[in-house]
Motif scaffolding. Structure first.
Motif, PDB file in Angstrom:
ATOM      1  N   THR A 225      32.932 -22.166 -11.127  1.00 47.29           N
ATOM      2  CA  THR A 225      33.566 -22.454 -12.413  1.00 47.29           C
ATOM      3  C   THR A 225      32.580 -22.270 -13.564  1.00 47.29           C
ATOM      4  OG1 THR A 225      35.031 -24.049 -11.343  1.00 47.29           O
ATOM      5  CG2 THR A 225      34.821 -24.198 -13.733  1.00 47.29           C
ATOM      6  N   VAL A 226      31.367 -22.780 -13.404  1.00 46.02           N
ATOM      7  CA  VAL A 226      30.341 -22.625 -14.436  1.00 46.02           C
ATOM      8  C   VAL A 226      29.992 -21.153 -14.616  1.00 46.02           C
ATOM      9  CG1 VAL A 226      27.919 -23.127 -15.011  1.00 46.02           C
ATOM     10  CG2 VAL A 226      29.403 -24.945 -14.147  1.00 46.02           C
ATOM     11  N   LEU A 227      29.889 -20.406 -13.538  1.00 50.98           N
ATOM     12  CA  LEU A 227      29.591 -18.980 -13.611  1.00 50.98           C
ATOM     13  C   LEU A 227      30.700 -18.222 -14.339  1.00 50.98           C
ATOM     14  CD1 LEU A 227      27.676 -16.681 -12.765  1.00 50.98           C
ATOM     15  CD2 LEU A 227      29.042 -16.462 -10.679  1.00 50.98           C
ATOM     16  N   ILE A 228      31.936 -18.523 -14.053  1.00 50.54           N
ATOM     17  CA  ILE A 228      33.065 -17.863 -14.723  1.00 50.54           C
ATOM     18  C   ILE A 228      33.068 -18.188 -16.214  1.00 50.54           C
ATOM     19  CG2 ILE A 228      35.592 -17.870 -14.929  1.00 50.54           C
ATOM     20  CD1 ILE A 228      35.692 -18.083 -11.867  1.00 50.54           C
ATOM     21  N   LEU A 229      32.833 -19.441 -16.559  1.00 51.18           N
ATOM     22  CA  LEU A 229      32.780 -19.823 -17.970  1.00 51.18           C
ATOM     23  C   LEU A 229      31.640 -19.112 -18.700  1.00 51.18           C
ATOM     24  CD1 LEU A 229      33.546 -23.645 -17.790  1.00 51.18           C
ATOM     25  CD2 LEU A 229      35.011 -21.841 -18.700  1.00 51.18           C
ATOM     26  N   TYR A 230      30.482 -19.034 -18.066  1.00 48.18           N
ATOM     27  CA  TYR A 230      29.341 -18.360 -18.681  1.00 48.18           C
ATOM     28  C   TYR A 230      29.623 -16.871 -18.876  1.00 48.18           C
ATOM     29  CZ  TYR A 230      24.666 -16.505 -19.404  1.00 48.18           C
ATOM     30  OH  TYR A 230      23.588 -15.848 -19.910  1.00 48.18           O
ATOM     31  N   LEU A 231      30.160 -16.214 -17.863  1.00 44.83           N
ATOM     32  CA  LEU A 231      30.466 -14.783 -17.983  1.00 44.83           C
ATOM     33  C   LEU A 231      31.537 -14.511 -19.045  1.00 44.83           C
ATOM     34  CD1 LEU A 231      30.356 -13.633 -14.248  1.00 44.83           C
ATOM     35  CD2 LEU A 231      28.678 -13.182 -16.056  1.00 44.83           C
TER      36      LEU A 231
ATOM     37  N   SER B 152      30.060 -10.388 -26.783  1.00 46.24           N
ATOM     38  CA  SER B 152      29.818  -8.952 -26.929  1.00 46.24           C
ATOM     39  C   SER B 152      31.040  -8.248 -27.495  1.00 46.24           C
ATOM     40  CB  SER B 152      29.416  -8.338 -25.591  1.00 46.24           C
ATOM     41  OG  SER B 152      30.487  -8.407 -24.675  1.00 46.24           O
ATOM     42  N   LEU B 153      32.231  -8.696 -27.133  1.00 46.64           N
ATOM     43  CA  LEU B 153      33.458  -8.112 -27.673  1.00 46.64           C
ATOM     44  C   LEU B 153      33.597  -8.448 -29.146  1.00 46.64           C
ATOM     45  CD1 LEU B 153      36.028  -6.560 -26.896  1.00 46.64           C
ATOM     46  CD2 LEU B 153      37.112  -8.756 -26.479  1.00 46.64           C
ATOM     47  N   GLY B 154      33.244  -9.643 -29.545  1.00 47.13           N
ATOM     48  CA  GLY B 154      33.342 -10.070 -30.932  1.00 47.13           C
ATOM     49  C   GLY B 154      32.429  -9.310 -31.859  1.00 47.13           C
TER      50      GLY B 154
END
Length: 116
Positions: free
Chosen positions: A11-17, A24-26
């Motif tokens: 969950t932490v990895l998904i949130l970080y990614l 980067s998109l912004g």
């Protein structure tokens, strides 16, 4: 216990990614107001999908009308018509230039009224 820890790490990895991806998109979508040859100096919304803007293209300045279906050239401006603050602070970060923009718009609408 191991499955709980692995689910937490996942969950932490998904949130970080997702955070990294959104940042980067912004950067690519951000409020880019000018290029090397063209720049929007100021913009005044007039209604839904309608606005008036001052645009610099090279060394020329234009007052344009923007609608959802078209862009219309209203007038060509000289550099003396543009307030010095608008030239120094362009591209504008918010609504600070709206008062000077209103003065320019009023000047040109009054001039056109006198011509008729």
């Amino acid at each position: 216990m191991i499955s709980l820890i692995s689910a937490l790490i996942l969950t932490v990895l998904i949130l970080y990614l997702s955070y990294i991806f959104t940042r980067s998109l912004g950067k690519g979508i951000g409020m880019k107001r000018g290029g090397t040859c063209m720049q929007m100096l100021d913009r005044l919304p007039l209604g839904q999908d309608k606005s008036v803007a001052i645009v610099r293209a090279g060394s020329h300045y234009y007052l344009i009308g923007i609608a959802s279906s078209q862009i219309t050239l209203l007038s060509e401006l000289s550099e003396e018509d543009i307030p010095k603050e608008a030239l120094e602070t362009a591209p504008f970060p918010g609504a600070e230039g709206y008062e000077s923009f209103k003065k320019i718009l009023k000047k040109y609408t009054d001039r056109n009224r006198d011509d008729v």
